[in-house]
Design an enzyme around this catalytic site. Sequence first.
Site, PDB file in Angstrom:
ATOM      1  N   SER A  88     -13.219   4.756  -0.386  1.00 37.03           N
ATOM      2  CA  SER A  88     -12.089   5.458  -0.846  1.00 37.03           C
ATOM      3  C   SER A  88     -11.807   5.629  -2.084  1.00 37.03           C
ATOM      4  O   SER A  88     -11.809   4.351  -2.925  1.00 37.03           O
ATOM      5  CB  SER A  88     -10.995   4.573   0.065  1.00 37.03           C
ATOM      6  OG  SER A  88      -9.859   5.342  -0.104  1.00 37.03           O
ATOM      7  N   HIS A 102      -8.139  12.829  -4.173  1.00 39.70           N
ATOM      8  CA  HIS A 102      -8.582  11.799  -3.303  1.00 39.70           C
ATOM      9  C   HIS A 102      -9.615  11.995  -2.488  1.00 39.70           C
ATOM     10  O   HIS A 102      -9.995  13.188  -2.390  1.00 39.70           O
ATOM     11  CB  HIS A 102      -7.464  11.564  -2.519  1.00 39.70           C
ATOM     12  CG  HIS A 102      -7.540  10.880  -1.125  1.00 39.70           C
ATOM     13  ND1 HIS A 102      -7.378  11.577   0.155  1.00 39.70           N
ATOM     14  CD2 HIS A 102      -7.624   9.517  -0.816  1.00 39.70           C
ATOM     15  CE1 HIS A 102      -7.875  10.678   1.066  1.00 39.70           C
ATOM     16  NE2 HIS A 102      -7.826   9.494   0.582  1.00 39.70           N
ATOM     17  N   ASN A 104     -12.224  10.113   0.783  1.00 34.91           N
ATOM     18  CA  ASN A 104     -12.693   8.984   1.889  1.00 34.91           C
ATOM     19  C   ASN A 104     -13.741   9.271   2.654  1.00 34.91           C
ATOM     20  O   ASN A 104     -13.846  10.399   3.198  1.00 34.91           O
ATOM     21  CB  ASN A 104     -11.347   8.494   2.286  1.00 34.91           C
ATOM     22  CG  ASN A 104     -11.481   7.515   3.497  1.00 34.91           C
ATOM     23  OD1 ASN A 104     -11.912   7.811   4.519  1.00 34.91           O
ATOM     24  ND2 ASN A 104     -11.583   6.258   3.103  1.00 34.91           N
ATOM     25  N   ARG A 106     -16.027   7.500   5.869  1.00 41.23           N
ATOM     26  CA  ARG A 106     -15.675   6.106   6.580  1.00 41.23           C
ATOM     27  C   ARG A 106     -16.611   6.228   7.825  1.00 41.23           C
ATOM     28  O   ARG A 106     -16.851   7.226   8.567  1.00 41.23           O
ATOM     29  CB  ARG A 106     -14.364   5.841   6.899  1.00 41.23           C
ATOM     30  CG  ARG A 106     -13.771   6.824   7.885  1.00 41.23           C
ATOM     31  CD  ARG A 106     -12.191   6.400   7.663  1.00 41.23           C
ATOM     32  NE  ARG A 106     -11.403   7.443   8.176  1.00 41.23           N
ATOM     33  CZ  ARG A 106     -11.029   8.588   7.742  1.00 41.23           C
ATOM     34  NH1 ARG A 106     -11.095   8.832   6.547  1.00 41.23           N
ATOM     35  NH2 ARG A 106     -10.206   9.534   8.457  1.00 41.23           N
ATOM     36  N   GLY A 259      -5.998  -5.961   5.325  1.00 38.55           N
ATOM     37  CA  GLY A 259      -6.753  -5.785   4.199  1.00 38.55           C
ATOM     38  C   GLY A 259      -6.330  -6.130   2.907  1.00 38.55           C
ATOM     39  O   GLY A 259      -5.208  -6.857   2.926  1.00 38.55           O
ATOM     40  N   ARG A 260      -7.188  -6.137   2.124  1.00 40.99           N
ATOM     41  CA  ARG A 260      -6.567  -6.667   0.662  1.00 40.99           C
ATOM     42  C   ARG A 260      -5.895  -5.552   0.075  1.00 40.99           C
ATOM     43  O   ARG A 260      -5.906  -4.520  -0.184  1.00 40.99           O
ATOM     44  CB  ARG A 260      -7.986  -6.538  -0.267  1.00 40.99           C
ATOM     45  CG  ARG A 260      -7.792  -7.108  -1.709  1.00 40.99           C
ATOM     46  CD  ARG A 260      -9.118  -7.507  -2.346  1.00 40.99           C
ATOM     47  NE  ARG A 260      -8.982  -7.983  -3.586  1.00 40.99           N
ATOM     48  CZ  ARG A 260      -8.932  -7.361  -5.040  1.00 40.99           C
ATOM     49  NH1 ARG A 260      -8.908  -5.921  -4.633  1.00 40.99           N
ATOM     50  NH2 ARG A 260      -8.668  -8.053  -5.854  1.00 40.99           N
ATOM     51  N   ILE A 261      -4.762  -6.269  -0.261  1.00 36.84           N
ATOM     52  CA  ILE A 261      -3.510  -5.272  -0.582  1.00 36.84           C
ATOM     53  C   ILE A 261      -3.648  -4.699  -1.859  1.00 36.84           C
ATOM     54  O   ILE A 261      -3.179  -3.536  -2.018  1.00 36.84           O
ATOM     55  CB  ILE A 261      -2.187  -6.086  -0.649  1.00 36.84           C
ATOM     56  CG1 ILE A 261      -1.041  -5.409  -0.663  1.00 36.84           C
ATOM     57  CG2 ILE A 261      -2.118  -7.222  -1.843  1.00 36.84           C
ATOM     58  CD1 ILE A 261      -0.580  -4.366   0.552  1.00 36.84           C
ATOM     59  N   GLU A 262      -4.245  -5.198  -2.980  1.00 36.65           N
ATOM     60  CA  GLU A 262      -4.445  -4.821  -4.232  1.00 36.65           C
ATOM     61  C   GLU A 262      -5.348  -3.339  -4.038  1.00 36.65           C
ATOM     62  O   GLU A 262      -5.344  -2.521  -4.843  1.00 36.65           O
ATOM     63  CB  GLU A 262      -5.116  -5.779  -5.020  1.00 36.65           C
ATOM     64  CG  GLU A 262      -4.192  -6.610  -5.750  1.00 36.65           C
ATOM     65  CD  GLU A 262      -3.105  -6.134  -6.573  1.00 36.65           C
ATOM     66  OE1 GLU A 262      -3.057  -4.888  -7.017  1.00 36.65           O
ATOM     67  OE2 GLU A 262      -1.866  -6.699  -6.258  1.00 36.65           O
ATOM     68  N   SER A 263      -6.516  -3.401  -3.028  1.00 35.43           N
ATOM     69  CA  SER A 263      -7.152  -2.457  -2.865  1.00 35.43           C
ATOM     70  C   SER A 263      -6.562  -1.279  -2.038  1.00 35.43           C
ATOM     71  O   SER A 263      -6.699  -0.038  -2.346  1.00 35.43           O
ATOM     72  CB  SER A 263      -8.289  -2.776  -2.069  1.00 35.43           C
ATOM     73  OG  SER A 263      -9.295  -3.725  -2.831  1.00 35.43           O
TER      74      SER A 263
END
Length: 300
Positions: A88, A102, A104, A106, A259-263
Amino acid sequence: MKDKFYTYIQNLQDQITSKLEEVDGVAKFREDIWERPEGGGGRTRVIENGEVFEKGGVNISAVHGKLPEAMQKMFNVGEADFFACGLSLVIHPKSPMVPTVHANWRYFEMYDDNGNVINSWFGGGQDLTPYYLFEEDGKHFHQSCKTACDKHNPEFYPKYKKQCDAYFWNAHRNESRGLGGLFFDYCKETSEMKMEDWYNFVTEVGNSFLEAYVPIVEKRKNLEFTPEQRTWQEIRRGRYVEFNLVHDKGTLFGLKTNGRIESILMSLPPHVQWHYNHHPKAGSEEEKLIKILEKPIDWI
């Protein structure tokens, strides 16, 4: 398939970040390797405060484990194990003359109690969000999308272009987030399209990304702009934030699967403005953009 696609997105991440660093000329991507407690992890790459790119992320992840309850409801299934991987990216240029982009791509699998794959699909797309309208840029981006699609099925571009216009729609504002591109989801095996065929299609689109976007950046990055035009860019970025936090499935999936919030939130731009009841001047370049966003057009 999952190993094959994960290898592909690892290589694609390298290609895209290398090229964007070359275009920027100053900033480099910072890399974070992270793990998800429930299973899996990812490789986040973020660029900030560059000559061309104010902020951007090109992230890959591969996560697995028990399907969270929120996702069970979304897919209308009971308890199941899952695997999901994808790349992404969101790039926010410094200049309001250069569009945000943008993309993505998947892949998702679900398993029965014996570990057999009971469901799998591909999804993805790419879309362009300008702040000032250069029609040739919209045409170039969409032509790149169409060229990639046409190699696999002439019906794909019109279908996925229409789905993109419908998906990236800020319903609470009654306008599109940008000029669209492609959006496809739940691409499953059929008598006409095997999973290998879907893999070939999705990777074709992924491989077309740099050709779709970089020529636009090169053409616009050195154009002059005023403080007023920069303010307009930041107001429009506000609409981008609204879409990602209110409507975007990928953001919601990340939040609901721990999920990883920063990502997940790397898609948000660093400088944004919200002005009360703001409307551009009649006949202005800003209004010209708004009119296109209120009613998506066919670029090709």
